[in-house]
Design a protein around this motif. Sequence first.
Motif, PDB file in Angstrom:
ATOM      1  N   THR A  87     101.129 -17.193  46.040  1.00  0.00           N
ATOM      2  CA  THR A  87     100.846 -17.862  44.769  1.00  0.00           C
ATOM      3  C   THR A  87     101.124 -19.352  44.892  1.00  0.00           C
ATOM      4  O   THR A  87     100.312 -20.189  44.498  1.00  0.00           O
ATOM      5  N   TRP A  88     102.282 -19.678  45.472  1.00  0.00           N
ATOM      6  CA  TRP A  88     102.642 -21.084  45.653  1.00  0.00           C
ATOM      7  C   TRP A  88     101.695 -21.755  46.641  1.00  0.00           C
ATOM      8  O   TRP A  88     101.177 -22.838  46.382  1.00  0.00           O
ATOM      9  N   GLN A  89     101.462 -21.104  47.769  1.00  0.00           N
ATOM     10  CA  GLN A  89     100.659 -21.699  48.833  1.00  0.00           C
ATOM     11  C   GLN A  89      99.202 -21.891  48.416  1.00  0.00           C
ATOM     12  O   GLN A  89      98.579 -22.870  48.786  1.00  0.00           O
ATOM     13  N   SER A  90      98.671 -20.966  47.632  1.00  0.00           N
ATOM     14  CA  SER A  90      97.261 -21.088  47.247  1.00  0.00           C
ATOM     15  C   SER A  90      97.030 -22.327  46.393  1.00  0.00           C
ATOM     16  O   SER A  90      95.952 -22.915  46.440  1.00  0.00           O
ATOM     17  N   GLY A  91      98.043 -22.742  45.664  1.00  0.00           N
ATOM     18  CA  GLY A  91      97.915 -23.949  44.860  1.00  0.00           C
ATOM     19  C   GLY A  91      98.229 -25.214  45.622  1.00  0.00           C
ATOM     20  O   GLY A  91      97.823 -26.304  45.223  1.00  0.00           O
ATOM     21  N   MET A  92      98.945 -25.093  46.737  1.00  0.00           N
ATOM     22  CA  MET A  92      99.424 -26.279  47.462  1.00  0.00           C
ATOM     23  C   MET A  92      98.651 -26.571  48.743  1.00  0.00           C
ATOM     24  O   MET A  92      98.471 -27.712  49.099  1.00  0.00           O
ATOM     25  N   SER A  93      98.239 -25.543  49.436  1.00  0.00           N
ATOM     26  CA  SER A  93      97.717 -25.755  50.785  1.00  0.00           C
ATOM     27  C   SER A  93      96.276 -26.227  50.806  1.00  0.00           C
ATOM     28  O   SER A  93      95.855 -26.878  51.749  1.00  0.00           O
ATOM     29  N   GLY A  94      95.529 -25.844  49.799  1.00  0.00           N
ATOM     30  CA  GLY A  94      94.114 -26.199  49.795  1.00  0.00           C
ATOM     31  C   GLY A  94      93.288 -25.374  50.759  1.00  0.00           C
ATOM     32  O   GLY A  94      92.141 -25.689  51.034  1.00  0.00           O
ATOM     33  N   ARG A  95      93.851 -24.287  51.286  1.00  0.00           N
ATOM     34  CA  ARG A  95      93.124 -23.441  52.236  1.00  0.00           C
ATOM     35  C   ARG A  95      92.158 -22.498  51.542  1.00  0.00           C
ATOM     36  O   ARG A  95      91.288 -21.935  52.176  1.00  0.00           O
ATOM     37  N   GLY A  96      92.369 -22.271  50.267  1.00  0.00           N
ATOM     38  CA  GLY A  96      91.413 -21.490  49.514  1.00  0.00           C
ATOM     39  C   GLY A  96      91.739 -20.032  49.368  1.00  0.00           C
ATOM     40  O   GLY A  96      92.668 -19.495  49.974  1.00  0.00           O
ATOM     41  N   ALA A  97      90.919 -19.401  48.536  1.00  0.00           N
ATOM     42  CA  ALA A  97      91.116 -17.995  48.190  1.00  0.00           C
ATOM     43  C   ALA A  97      90.910 -17.076  49.385  1.00  0.00           C
ATOM     44  O   ALA A  97      91.576 -16.038  49.498  1.00  0.00           O
ATOM     45  N   GLU A  98      90.012 -17.419  50.283  1.00  0.00           N
ATOM     46  CA  GLU A  98      89.743 -16.557  51.442  1.00  0.00           C
ATOM     47  C   GLU A  98      90.969 -16.467  52.349  1.00  0.00           C
ATOM     48  O   GLU A  98      91.312 -15.392  52.846  1.00  0.00           O
ATOM     49  N   ASP A  99      91.657 -17.586  52.563  1.00  0.00           N
ATOM     50  CA  ASP A  99      92.863 -17.571  53.389  1.00  0.00           C
ATOM     51  C   ASP A  99      93.963 -16.765  52.707  1.00  0.00           C
ATOM     52  O   ASP A  99      94.668 -15.996  53.366  1.00  0.00           O
ATOM     53  N   THR A 100      94.098 -16.938  51.396  1.00  0.00           N
ATOM     54  CA  THR A 100      95.096 -16.172  50.645  1.00  0.00           C
ATOM     55  C   THR A 100      94.802 -14.686  50.740  1.00  0.00           C
ATOM     56  O   THR A 100      95.700 -13.869  50.953  1.00  0.00           O
TER      57      THR A 100
END
Length: 128
Positions: A87-100
């Motif tokens: 949840t935190w990383q998806s908002g911060m990393s910019g890698r996107g939903a596919e990476d999450t």
Amino acid sequence: MRLCVCFVLLSLTLCASADVPFLTRRAQFVRDAVGGAWDMLRAYQDMREANYKGADKYFHARGNYDAARRGPGGAWAAKVISDARETWQSGMSGRGAEDTRADQEANAWGRNGGDPNRYRPPGLPKKY
């Protein structure tokens, strides 16, 4: 008066002994959860130390696998930590939903007893 005190003590003893299995299970759950949190931290530290391109899914799976092997408390801790991290990383990393989604797949794979080596990249040192 003595009879009342004896009755109260006997009642407390019987009630306490009846709850021992419940308290024992609860204590074990907490121990497993703490150990599972340590397993997740160790996998994260190993991932940072390895600094190996393409290995993050392996470390996700390994941390969850190790934690879940401890029991229900470990699996619970792994899920809570994994979900919070994603949840935190998806908002911060910019890698996107596919990476999450891929990270969560690796998390679930490990947590459900799947071999983390499924995600192991070629060339990752045997140390990990």
